[in-house]
Design an enzyme around this catalytic site. Structure first.
Site, PDB file in Angstrom:
ATOM      1  N   ALA B 127     -16.054 -37.631  -4.075  1.00  0.00           N
ATOM      2  CA  ALA B 127     -15.283 -37.047  -2.995  1.00  0.00           C
ATOM      3  C   ALA B 127     -15.721 -37.625  -1.654  1.00  0.00           C
ATOM      4  O   ALA B 127     -16.711 -37.191  -1.062  1.00  0.00           O
ATOM      5  CB  ALA B 127     -15.436 -35.525  -3.009  1.00  0.00           C
ATOM      6  N   GLU B 130     -10.878 -38.037   3.126  1.00  0.00           N
ATOM      7  CA  GLU B 130     -10.471 -36.788   3.785  1.00  0.00           C
ATOM      8  C   GLU B 130      -9.100 -36.997   4.427  1.00  0.00           C
ATOM      9  O   GLU B 130      -8.657 -38.137   4.566  1.00  0.00           O
ATOM     10  CB  GLU B 130     -11.497 -36.427   4.872  1.00  0.00           C
ATOM     11  N   ALA B 133      -9.864 -39.239   7.170  1.00  0.00           N
ATOM     12  CA  ALA B 133     -10.797 -40.339   6.921  1.00  0.00           C
ATOM     13  C   ALA B 133     -10.480 -40.996   5.592  1.00  0.00           C
ATOM     14  O   ALA B 133     -10.875 -40.523   4.535  1.00  0.00           O
ATOM     15  CB  ALA B 133     -12.241 -39.824   6.921  1.00  0.00           C
ATOM     16  N   GLU B 368     -10.118 -46.938  -3.954  1.00  0.00           N
ATOM     17  CA  GLU B 368     -11.418 -47.619  -3.941  1.00  0.00           C
ATOM     18  C   GLU B 368     -11.404 -48.826  -2.989  1.00  0.00           C
ATOM     19  O   GLU B 368     -11.929 -49.890  -3.287  1.00  0.00           O
ATOM     20  CB  GLU B 368     -11.858 -47.992  -5.363  1.00  0.00           C
ATOM     21  N   SER B 371      -6.427 -53.192  -0.116  1.00  0.00           N
ATOM     22  CA  SER B 371      -6.502 -54.654  -0.038  1.00  0.00           C
ATOM     23  C   SER B 371      -6.939 -55.094   1.352  1.00  0.00           C
ATOM     24  O   SER B 371      -7.697 -56.057   1.516  1.00  0.00           O
ATOM     25  CB  SER B 371      -5.141 -55.261  -0.378  1.00  0.00           C
TER      26      SER B 371
END
Lengths: 249, 389
Positions: B127, B130, B133, B368, B371
């Protein structure tokens, strides 16, 4: 109770088999090999017997080239305790396999030999029966159910037209049919642990067995190509063709 | 940390064969159902546990397989052959959810949590993101206020993969309010049933049905100070970045796997589908698409293998990991787009798997690290390296 489970290394069932151009056999170089699916069922059944507490040791046996050890490893990963590899580069026919297994049975004295009813490469369906004859042991072939009790095994056999239930004395040879069970996937941790389980290696000479072939393969050919169908104009014509050309009704 | 290859070639091959067989026999037939019902069946999750998939990257001493990065990417490429929703079930335990503890956890944290994560008994989520964010992760606002031996957490986490199923969260919160950047952030292990923690309803997504994401809301959630990963406050962002390095290779590998599946579908379709009296695969314009897809997938496979091998040898591969994630996820986007094109009308229809994969792979370029973030990481590292030489 001790179980001996012979496992054969065959061309993987997903591979499209090709005949060698000189018709002496099928192409095996660069072809994926794996355990004969019927033998996988035999290993699964053995592992279940141990899990149920009716067996305490499972020995997986494979006969043939060096890479048979990979097949033994698969059995070890599924839950067999140790392996025996009888190494030879010669072609092994069912009688030679049965003789080698007999020698191993005499060495290991298992209470039960469980093996696939046939291998998907040559479809001979002979090894189990030959082994039982050579040992003069009872046999339960094409098993779709096995129940063990003291000194006896109840075997449900898949026969033409239904199921036959027999009771045989152990020690015995049991060959497994498709519906006996659904083999598990060896878990990844067990695959890694299998590397640490022992595999005994020996030669046919060590067992004093003559593995010379008794049969000669004359020729291997592809099955005939399917011919294109024909369209019929009417039901009457279809019935006529089935009756007089195909002679199936 | 130096990891040498743990497995001999035969054992590795057997492991990959088993995963391949499981994927093709058990998972592929369920793809449409999982997409339809937005749920991976419980018995499949149980089979994944039995198979050991949750523990791929967790060290053997904690009950996992302890695969090297190279072995992990090969395994993940096999898993890429099917809907990425399946991978998601155990993906966070292999990757972002567990690796913080694996890499930086205290011995007590490892001993307590890793066996549960390796077996799949507990699902771990990561986690970080946000509402305010995302790519600018360093600006996260979730606060962790020290209160005696505890921290009191407040804030909202968004789009958290596996949050509805998680037993623990590797959760990033700001322990130092005077430090607005990354240095004020700590990584906490937060248990699901901690009072004050609630998980929102499943997000509705474009694709990857069966994989669930949700908000995680923290309202005066009291967490022991001992739950800071590694025990030291202020290290959280470093931990997160190490986790993401490894995760980028994992994402590269999954992209390669999916691309190869799509290429396989394309070749089969191009061999069967007839137009103008011959299979469409005999037309050069279709061949060009097949060749481009194959070439790019091969390039990505090679990149991922190279970076993983170097990671195992102990090299710093931050730049290469970003290159892999960037190239491989963009690549699978192009491959999926060409697949739709080769399938034509059928590629747009939900009866074929192509349109589903097309939607599924869109996410790979976003999560994750987008690009664009990968491009920035690559270029910044290049400039920094140049300045040092």
């Amino acid at each position: 109770m001790k179980l001996l489970v012979p496992v054969k290394r065959v061309i993987d069932y997903n591979v499209k088999v090709r005949v060698k151009s000189d018709n002496t056999g099928v192409e095996t170089s660069n072809v994926k090999m794996s355990m004969n699916p019927f033998d996988e069922i035999a290993v699964e059944e053995a592992v279940r017997m141990r899990e149920a507490g009716s067996a305490d040791e499972i020995i997986a046996v494979s006969l043939g080239v060096q890479q048979c050890q990979e097949t033994i490893r698969t059995a070890l990963a599924m839950g067999a305790d140790r392996g025996v590899h009888v190494k030879t580069d010669q072609e092994l026919q069912p009688l030679a396999v049965a003789k080698l297994l007999k020698a191993l049975v005499e060495k290991e004295s298992p209470d039960l030999v469980i093996l696939g009813k046939q291998a998907i490469d040559d479809d001979s369906n002979q090894t189990g029966q030959m082994l039982a004859a050579l040992l003069d042991w009872p046999q339960g072939t094409f098993a779709s159910g096995i129940e063990l009790s003291d000194g006896k095994a109840k075997v449900i056999r898949e026969v033409d037209g239904g199921l036959e239930t027999i009771e045989i004395n152990t020690p015995a040879v049991i060959s497994t049919d498709l519906r006996l069970n659904e083999p598990r996937y060896a878990s990844l941790p067990n695959i890694m642990k299998a590397k640490k389980k022992p595999i005994d290696e020996m030669s046919p000479e060590d067992l004093g067995v003559d593995i010379g072939p008794r049969l000669t393969t004359l020729k291997v050919e592809e099955p005939p190509k399917r011919e294109a169908g024909v369209m019929v104009e009417s039901v009457a014509e279809l019935v006529d063709k089935l009756k007089n050309e195909a002679k199936v009704i | 940390m130096v990891n040498f290859m743990a497995l001999d070639p035969e054992t590795l091959q057997q492991l990959l064969d088993t995963v391949r067989r499981f994927v093709r026999e058990r998972l592929v037939p369920l793809e449409a159902q999982v997409s339809e019902e937005d749920e991976v069946p419980g018995e499949i999750i149980e089979e994944m546990r039995e198979l050991g998939l949750f523990g791929l990257s967790i060290p053997e001493e904690y009950g996992g397989l302890g695969l090297s990065m190279f072995e992990e990417v090969l395994t993940v490429q096999e898993l890429g052959w099917t809907s990425p929703a399946f991978r998601s079930v155990f993906g966070t335990n292999v990757g972002i959810g567990s690796q913080g503890i694996v890499i930086d956890g205290t011995p007590e944290q490892k001993t307590y949590w890793l066996p549960k994560l390796a077996s799949g008994e507990t699902i771990a989520s990561f986690a970080l993101t946000e509402p305010e964010a995302g790519s600018d992760a360093g600006s996260l606002r979730t606060s962790a206020r020290r209160d005696g031996d505890n921290y009191v957490l407040n804030g909202t986490k968004r789009y958290i993969t596996n949050a509805p199923h998680a037993g623990i969260f590797t959760l990033m919160a700001r322990t130092n309010p005077d430090e607005p950047g990354a240095r004020g952030v700590s990584a906490f292990i937060v248990e699901r049933d901690t009072p004050g923690l609630s998980v929102g309803k499943h997000d509705r997504k474009m694709g990857q049905q069966g994989a669930h994401t949700a908000d995680v809301v923290l309202e005066d959630c009291v967490v022991p100070a001992g739950n800071i990963i590694g025990g030291t406050a202020g290290q959280g962002f470093k931990t997160a970045m190490k986790v993401l390095d490894r995760g980028r290779l994992h994402m590269g590998a999954i992209s390669v796997g999916i691309a190869e599946r799509l290429i396989d579908e394309c070749v089969r379709y191009a061999s069967e589908r007839q137009q103008f009296g011959k299979p469409i695969g005999e037309f050069q314009l279709v061949q060009a698409m097949l060749a481009d897809s194959r070439t790019e997938a091969y390039a990505a496979r090679t990149m991922v293998a190279d970076a993983a091998t170097r990671f195992d040898a102990g090299e710093n591969i931050a730049t290469e990991a970003a290159c892999c994630k960037y190239y491989a996820t963009e690549m699978v986007g192009r491959v999926a787009d060409r697949a739709v094109q080769i399938f034509g009308g059928a590629g747009y229809m939900a009866e074929y798997p192509i349109e589903r994969f097309y939607r599924d792979v869109r996410l790979l370029r976003i999560y994750e690290g987008t690009s664009q973030i990968q491009q920035i990481v690559i270029a910044r590292n290049m400039m920094r390296d140049a300045a040092q030489n």
